[in-house]
Write an enzyme that holds these catalytic residues in place. Structure first.
Site, PDB file in Angstrom:
ATOM      1  NE  ARG A   1      22.777 -52.911 -52.675  1.00 37.50           N
ATOM      2  CZ  ARG A   1      22.888 -52.002 -53.630  1.00 37.50           C
ATOM      3  NH1 ARG A   1      23.107 -52.388 -54.863  1.00 37.50           N
ATOM      4  NH2 ARG A   1      22.786 -50.725 -53.356  1.00 37.50           N
TER       5      ARG A   1
ATOM      6  CD  GLU B   1      16.359 -47.326 -49.238  1.00 38.20           C
ATOM      7  OE1 GLU B   1      17.052 -47.853 -50.120  1.00 38.20           O
ATOM      8  OE2 GLU B   1      16.137 -46.101 -49.185  1.00 38.20           O
TER       9      GLU B   1
ATOM     10  CG  HIS C   1      34.401 -46.036 -61.854  1.00 41.58           C
ATOM     11  ND1 HIS C   1      35.326 -45.094 -61.487  1.00 41.58           N
ATOM     12  CD2 HIS C   1      33.204 -45.562 -61.453  1.00 41.58           C
ATOM     13  CE1 HIS C   1      34.708 -44.085 -60.904  1.00 41.58           C
ATOM     14  NE2 HIS C   1      33.431 -44.343 -60.856  1.00 41.58           N
TER      15      HIS C   1
ATOM     16  NE  ARG D   1      17.568 -42.667 -54.177  1.00 39.21           N
ATOM     17  CZ  ARG D   1      18.268 -43.723 -54.609  1.00 39.21           C
ATOM     18  NH1 ARG D   1      17.856 -44.942 -54.352  1.00 39.21           N
ATOM     19  NH2 ARG D   1      19.383 -43.548 -55.312  1.00 39.21           N
TER      20      ARG D   1
ATOM     21  CG  ASP E   1      20.246 -50.255 -49.911  1.00 33.92           C
ATOM     22  OD1 ASP E   1      21.336 -50.864 -49.951  1.00 33.92           O
ATOM     23  OD2 ASP E   1      20.138 -49.054 -50.183  1.00 33.92           O
TER      24      ASP E   1
ATOM     25  CB  CYS F   1      12.355 -48.715 -57.378  1.00 34.05           C
ATOM     26  SG  CYS F   1      12.911 -48.303 -55.713  1.00 34.05           S
TER      27      CYS F   1
END
Length: 854
Positions: A746, A712, A475, A619, A736, A783
């Site tokens: 990642r 991905e 966050h 998506r 991904d 993307c």
């Protein structure tokens, strides 16, 4: 003959409070002879019912094992107390334990020291019994009076320590040292408490001064704490040194005892000629010797020049007194209601101005309504705790459980739970929440920032975040991006040692923090920032120009968005549509699934914000074990990234899937909606998803909509020639695709810097996908993160990518970059890049050739 006076006079009594709640057990009943026979020292044991070990008195942490299962705290009068969680827990190699302090820290009584997963430890260790041992009690002539209670609460009196007249300890010294040969430690966990205690016992039988060395460290062999501080492991090479009349005898007994494992079970004695394994620095992650340049993971892009300000974690003193049970229960219930009201107010205030931050406080309200928090707290109150103590114990326990999970995203949510917990605790203790006092142009450093921290930040003063914990999904990272300021996560722990006011340069694009830069270096960075801003300003003035290369090749530049509000900004930023609408924003941070009508209204609004002709690629729901939904229970998975997620969730929960597809089909009448399925790994998944879509279209009597899939998963790229005839387009999710191809998370603090989307293996999969799509007359977009990286744009154009979908703020720069390119030169660039062996070589090549591509 030399005499060492450990204590010069009698000391006032000391009270040791219980560091954890549980059953009190005499040391003699502990199932370990080293503790039971008091070889380490006298003391007591507790079989804990909590999962937080706290300081039993004010003092300093003088020893913390590298496996975090034990530590030694020294009182102000010199008494040293070892707290050892469990029996044989050193063999767990740190799993199940999380240290909240560091060696050298000054701590206050009641301060949390170590979190531990009691269930895991109990299942994998010999016992969970936690020993509290006076390691230098003999030297200080301690008289111990233990509690008479059979069970005890954390913070209650456990031991009363009196100090008698001290007999001076004598050690003989002849001035000439005798040294043993080098010894390779055979103990599986090195010299942990059990073998170290056996070594100390032998050493104390001799009057000679005995010392132990490992590498550059050399310590007293008659001090358990000193030996533990050596931090040895199996295979560590040590030497014994003795000085005194019986030094030779001491070495003669100690050396073979060490070679034989000091009585530890299952240890094979080390042979004299056995080759030793000398520890070497990591080759993959070489230690940084440059404390002027600290590295981490980019969490929010950009540059900043400012001064360090350390954010310290809050600690609260919990009173021991309590009122009757009914009053304590009522106090807790009232505090939870007040906290929920505060959070609701915050959420409402932020809804219009900062919707991303508002979503986080919505999640906090959900956390606060978790019945387990109040149920467990109420049980503790009924067992004798006051409301504040019960609440803190419950929250600390659940935070520890979250942090212990083998799931970076869920572990990061522990920060949110701790934040909610502190809010209620402040209400119970009558402490007002105050705004942070911050210097101008400051860069905050913390383990992680809670949303409450950021809600109180002065945005005119804070210009960047640096956190040693968290990742790109934390966050604090989300909030940094929403505030449009640079941030780095998972940075070197040395950042926490920087003093307030230290001047730094934060380069989040490279994940670097430069400490104490020179005036010339700052001037250079400032010049770069000014030049970049000039270029960006110019790019923003030409946002409506098409992304057409110098040789007239059209590239669609579209946006990645996560809300209707984002959709309303796309046209002004020059976006030619939306390449990725993350529909899960509708499903997260709520207690029940959105209705079909709610979804329809949202999708329609997003499509109408773009206009009838501009594509809106939606998506379908992409959640799983790493992004859990409270109303969609999923089984616990060891590795949620390889489990039930993405399209697999939709196919496993077809009712939810059908509802979303119906909303999209209906909304398609009001715009150019495309439907995209995530995480497709084989043809069967794609055909099943298309079948459900076709069934819902027939029920509604609707026209077909364009259908695509995310590439991905490496299998989808390899099978792209099989998948292409079944779809209208591919969109490559490079984030991904990179982590699955390279088997690197990642968000991992160490590996993230190596998980580079420009790795040749990833580029080859992109090329394979484009070639397969072109063969069947289909187009390919990207993307993932590199679509917005102007260094990577020429390469993607050269690979044949026809659409680039990036964050809204980066659209003007991406379009300007495309307009400066020559596509034939980009193809040459791509062909050469595919021949390199490493991502570093690709990046260096792109840097050196970027000026020749127009």
């Amino acid at each position: 003959m030399s005499t060492q006076h450990i204590v010069s006079q009698a000391l006032p009594p000391l009270t040791i409070l219980a560091p954890v709640a549980g059953q009190v057990i005499p040391l003699e009943h502990v199932p370990d002879p080293v503790f039971a026979e008091k070889m380490v020292g006298d003391g007591i044991s507790i079989d804990p019912i909590e999962q937080i070990l706290k300081a039993p008195f004010d003092g300093q942490i003088i020893q913390l094992t590298n496996t975090h299962h034990a530590l030694t705290i020294r009182a102000t009068n010199g008494l040293e107390v070892l707290m050892h969680i469990g029996i044989d827990t050193v063999l767990l190699k740190g799993e199940g334990f999380n240290a909240l302090v560091a060696q050298g820290d000054e701590v206050k009584q009641g301060q949390p020291l170590i979190e531990f997963d009691a269930d895991f430890v109990a299942k994998h260790a010999k016992s969970l019994m936690t020993e509290i041992i006076l390691t230098n009690g003999d030297a200080m002539n301690c008289v111990i009076t233990p509690t008479q209670q059979s069970s005890i609460q954390c913070g209650q009196q456990l031991l009363s320590i009196g100090f008698g007249e001290v007999v001076p300890m004598e050690e003989s010294s002849l001035g000439e040292w005798l040294d043993s040969e080098q010894i390779s430690l055979p103990n599986p966990a090195g010299l942990h408490a059990r073998p170290a205690a056996a070594l100390v016992k032998i050493a104390k039988e001799y009057s000679a001064v005995v010392e132990l060395s490992c590498g550059e460290k050399r310590v007293a062999a008659k001090s358990l704490t000193a030996i533990l501080n050596l931090g040895t492991r199996q295979g560590s090479v040590i030497q014994v040194h003795a000085n005194g009349a019986d030094a030779r005898d001491a070495l003669s007994e100690l050396v073979p005892a060490i070679r034989a494992g000091l009585g530890e079970e299952g240890v094979t004695a080390a042979a004299n000629d056995q080759p030793t394994l000398v520890e070497e620095p990591s080759l993959l992650f070489p230690p940084s010797h440059d404390q002027q340049l600290l590295k981490g993971v980019s969490a929010s892009p950009g540059f900043a020049i400012g001064v360090i300000h350390q954010l310290e974690e809050q600690h609260y003193d919990i009173p021991g007194e309590r009122q009757n049970t009914a009053i304590e229960l009522a106090l807790l219930a009232d505090a939870i209601v007040i906290a929920a009201d505060q959070l609701q107010t915050l959420q409402t205030e932020l809804e219009k101005s900062e919707p991303e931050k508002a979503k986080i406080f919505t999640a906090h309200i959900e956390l606060l309504s978790d019945p387990e928090l109040s149920d467990v707290s109420n049980t503790l109150i009924k067992d004798g705790a006051n409301a504040a103590s019960a609440w803190q114990q419950t929250v600390d326990s659940q935070v520890a459980q979250l942090k212990s999970l083998d799931n970076a995203l869920l572990a990061e949510r522990a920060t949110d739970l701790r934040d909610v917990g502190y809010r209620v605790l402040r209400i119970l203790l009558g402490i007002e929440e105050s705004a942070l006092s911050l210097p101008e142009q400051c860069i905050l450093v913390a383990e992680d920032l809670t949303p409450s921290d950021t809600a109180n930040l002065d945005k005119n003063k804070v210009i960047g975040f640096v956190t040693t914990g968290g990742g790109a999904t934390s966050h604090s990272a989300i909030l940094a991006r929403s505030m449009n300021i640079p941030a780095i996560a998972g940075i070197d722990d040395f950042a926490r040692e920087l003093t307030n006011g230290t001047r730094v340069i934060l380069n989040s694009d490279q994940g670097e923090l430069q400490v104490n830069p020179s005036d010339d270096e700052i001037a250079d960075i400032q010049a770069q920032m000014i030049e970049q801003e000039k270029i960006r300003t110019l790019n923003r003035t030409h946002v409506q120009l098409p992304a057409l290369t110098q040789d007239k090749v059209k590239i669609e530049v579209v946006a990645n968005i996560g809300s209707v509000k984002d959709a309303m900004t796309v046209n002004d930023a020059g976006g030619e549509g939306v390449g990725l609408l993350r529909s899960e924003f509708l499903f997260l941070n709520r207690s029940s699934a959105p209705s079909e009508e709610d979804q329809f209204t949202t999708y329609r609004a997003a499509a109408e914000a773009l206009g009838k002709d501009k594509p809106l690629i939606v998506r379908t729901l992409d959640v799983g074990g790493d992004k859990p939904l409270p109303y969609l229970p999923l089984p616990s998975e060891d590795n949620p990234f390889l489990g039930e997620r993405g399209i697999r969730i939709s196919l496993d929960k077809p009712a939810l899937f059908r509802q979303q597809l119906r909303a999209l089909i209906r909304a398609a009448e009001f715009g150019n909606i495309h439907i995209m399925f995530p995480m497709i790994s084989d043809l069967n998944e794609l055909r099943l998803a298309k079948q459900v879509l076709l069934e819902e279209q027939k029920k509604l009597g609707a026209q077909p909509v364009p259908v695509g899939i995310m590439i991905e998963v490496p299998s989808a790229a390899v099978m792209a020639d099989i998948l292409a005839p079944e779809v209208d387009f591919f969109s490559i999710g490079t984030n991904d695709l990179t982590q699955y191809t390279l088997a690197m998370d990642r968000g991992h603090p160490k590996l993230a810097s190596l998980a580079d989307a420009l790795h040749p293996s990833v580029l080859r999969l992109i090329k394979m996908t484009v070639d397969a799509a072109q063969k069947h007359g289909k187009w390919v977009g990207v993307c993932g993160g590199i679509a917005g990286d102007v260094l990577a744009v020429p390469l993607l154009v050269g690979l044949g990518v026809k659409e680039l979908s990036a964050s809204v703020p980066s659209l003007p720069d991406v379009k300007a970059c495309v307009r400066a390119l020559n596509s034939s030169k980009c193809r040459e660039l791509a062909e050469q890049s595919l021949q390199f062996a490493t991502a570093r070589e690709v990046r260096e090549y792109l840097e050196t050739t970027k000026q020749y591509l127009s």
